[in-house]
Design a protein around this motif. Structure first.
Motif, short mmCIF file in Angstrom:
data_model
loop_
_atom_site.label_atom_id
_atom_site.label_comp_id
_atom_site.label_asym_id
_atom_site.label_seq_id
_atom_site.Cartn_x
_atom_site.Cartn_y
_atom_site.Cartn_z
N PRO A 226 8.76 -1.18 -6.87
CA PRO A 226 10.16 -1.60 -7.03
C PRO A 226 10.30 -3.11 -7.14
O PRO A 226 9.69 -3.87 -6.39
N LYS A 227 11.08 -3.55 -8.11
CA LYS A 227 11.41 -4.96 -8.35
C LYS A 227 10.20 -5.81 -8.72
O LYS A 227 10.28 -7.04 -8.73
N LYS A 228 9.07 -5.15 -9.01
CA LYS A 228 7.88 -5.92 -9.36
C LYS A 228 7.18 -5.34 -10.59
O LYS A 228 7.00 -6.02 -11.60
N GLU A 229 6.78 -4.08 -10.52
CA GLU A 229 6.12 -3.42 -11.64
C GLU A 229 6.91 -2.16 -11.99
O GLU A 229 6.88 -1.18 -11.26
N PRO A 230 7.65 -2.18 -13.10
CA PRO A 230 8.53 -1.04 -13.41
C PRO A 230 7.80 0.19 -13.93
O PRO A 230 8.37 1.28 -13.93
N THR A 231 6.54 0.05 -14.38
CA THR A 231 5.85 1.17 -15.00
C THR A 231 4.51 1.43 -14.32
O THR A 231 4.02 0.62 -13.53
N VAL A 232 3.93 2.57 -14.65
CA VAL A 232 2.57 2.86 -14.24
C VAL A 232 1.64 1.90 -14.98
O VAL A 232 1.80 1.68 -16.18
N SER A 233 0.66 1.33 -14.28
CA SER A 233 -0.31 0.43 -14.90
C SER A 233 -1.63 1.16 -15.05
O SER A 233 -2.12 1.78 -14.09
N ARG A 234 -2.20 1.10 -16.25
CA ARG A 234 -3.44 1.83 -16.52
C ARG A 234 -4.40 0.93 -17.29
O ARG A 234 -4.00 0.23 -18.22
N ASP A 235 -5.66 0.96 -16.90
CA ASP A 235 -6.68 0.22 -17.63
C ASP A 235 -6.79 0.78 -19.05
O ASP A 235 -6.78 1.99 -19.25
N TYR A 236 -6.89 -0.13 -20.02
CA TYR A 236 -6.90 0.33 -21.41
C TYR A 236 -8.18 1.05 -21.79
O TYR A 236 -8.23 1.78 -22.78
N GLU A 237 -9.25 0.86 -21.04
CA GLU A 237 -10.50 1.57 -21.33
C GLU A 237 -10.40 3.01 -20.81
O GLU A 237 -9.67 3.30 -19.86
N TYR A 238 -11.15 3.90 -21.45
CA TYR A 238 -11.14 5.30 -21.03
C TYR A 238 -12.51 5.91 -21.26
O TYR A 238 -13.36 5.36 -21.96
N VAL A 239 -12.72 7.06 -20.64
CA VAL A 239 -13.96 7.82 -20.77
C VAL A 239 -13.63 9.12 -21.50
O VAL A 239 -12.66 9.81 -21.16
N ARG A 240 -14.41 9.45 -22.50
CA ARG A 240 -14.17 10.67 -23.27
C ARG A 240 -15.18 11.73 -22.81
O ARG A 240 -16.37 11.61 -23.04
N HIS A 241 -14.67 12.77 -22.14
CA HIS A 241 -15.53 13.83 -21.60
C HIS A 241 -15.84 14.91 -22.62
O HIS A 241 -16.84 15.62 -22.47
#
Length: 379
Positions: A226-241
């Motif tokens: 609240p009042k700091k980060e309005p969204t979910v933050s996610r690392d742009y890298e990903y693993v493809r299973h």
């Protein structure tokens, strides 16, 4: 004190003075005429050049030009610019046609790597090859010059608009068959039986959604603050299973959804979906499937299974490139906008579990999807 000009006095008639006064106060005539009217009025009233320059904010050379023209050719001439002799355009129509012709090709046709032109790349190509093509005037052509030539023909070679080619010679016939099925669903209930319909018919739109990726995160997601980060933050890298395929069918009467999640979508997986439908519906009814021409639907393994259930399954094929006629696509769209959106999992098995859970949730809140537009000239 500035010296007095040696130019003669500008004598105005009452009509000329009234005209200049009206122009000087006008808000609709061009600004240059307002400015020149004020200069001529000031000079005619006996003001010095320096005084007119300070009062009107006009440079001395322009004041001299206005006054000299009015003294030599009259007040009306002093308000207007002299006409210019028309000059033949330096870029000929043939040169423009060559630019348009190049723009209607693709860079790869000229040995370049790009698929589409950018304005910069096209201008560079035109500039480099203009002299060899016989149009040396285009050698220094800039992006704006090329843009103006293309804009005259409403060309935008840097953009692409996707289209769908009709490759099925029987497109119209198959479309009519599918739309007649949709009309039948909207008129008769599945269990309805009458002279023209001796058996109950359950209609199911069926298709596969292959290549659903099992993507995992490399770091835990960070929740909103609240009042700091309005969204979910996610690392742009990903693993493809890996990937899975969704085999699904929707009952067009009730909205019930059949769904299997498989590693592949061969005949054996499609037969598994047919077996579930076979067990779900009354044994004396016909299951009418709206589906495409995928090999899994028509290979000998599938045909052998259907042969063991005489009069049980009926195929209605959509045309090639006509999957939009199959309402199962609406279900896949809803999946993509709900539980598939931004999904991240730790394994393929977790993805399968969550997909099956999403299908279960959709069955708990059934939505009947119907085709409602039949004014296509066939019914």
């Amino acid at each position: 004190m500035g010296r007095k000009t040696m130019r003669g006095a500008l004598v105005l008639t009452e009509e000329q003075r009234a005209m200049l006064t009206k122009l000087a106060g006008s808000r609709t005539v061009p600004v240059r005429e307002v400015e020149r009217s004020k200069v001529l009025l000031g000079y005619a009233s006996g003001a010095s050049i320096s005084e007119v320059m300070r009062r009107e904010g006009v440079g001395r050379p322009l004041i001299y030009r206005y006054i000299d023209k009015a003294l030599a050719k009259g007040v009306e001439a002093g308000l207007k610019d002299a006409g210019h002799r028309p000059r033949a355009p330096e870029i000929t129509d043939e040169a423009k046609a060559w630019v348009v012709n190049v723009a209607c090709t693709q860079p790869k046709d000229h040995g370049l790597a790009a698929e589409l032109w950018t304005l910069r790349a096209l201008a560079g190509f035109i500039s480099e090859h203009a002299e060899a093509a016989g149009y040396p005037r285009l050698s220094p052509a800039s992006k704006s010059t090329v843009w103006r030539i293309l804009n005259e023909q409403h060309l935008k070679p840097h953009k692409i608009r996707y289209d769908l080619e009709r490759r099925d010679p029987e497109f119209e016939r198959k479309r009519e068959e599918v739309l007649r099925v949709h009309r039948d669903v909207s008129i008769d209930k599945a269990e309805a039986v009458h002279d023209g319909r001796p058996r109950a018919i359950y209609t199911v739109g069926t298709d596969e959604k292959p290549g659903v990726q099992a993507l995992g995160v490399t770091a835990p997601d960070l929740p909103p603050v609240p009042k700091k980060e309005p969204t979910v933050s996610r690392d742009y890298e990903y693993v493809r299973h890996g990937t899975v395929s969704i085999l699904a069918g929707i009952d067009l009467h009730s909205g019930h959804l059949f769904g299997h999640v498989e590693d592949r979508h061969r005949s054996i997986e499609f037969i598994g979906l047919l077996q579930e439908m076979d067990a779900y519906y009354p044994p004396e009814a016909t299951i009418r499937l709206v589906l495409d021409h995928h090999s899994a639907h028509i290979l000998k393994e599938t045909n052998a299974f259907i042969a063991t259930r005489p009069d049980r399954f009926e195929y209605v094929h959509t045309p090639k490139h006509g999957s939009w006629l199959n309402l199962i696509e609406c279900v896949f769209s809803k999946m993509a906008r709900t539980f598939l959106r931004h999904i991240r999992v730790k394994s393929v098995e977790e993805l399968k579990t969550r997909l099956l859970k999403g299908i279960k949730e959709m069955n708990e809140a059934l939505v009947v999807v119907r085709w409602k537009k039949f004014d296509m000239g066939i019914v």
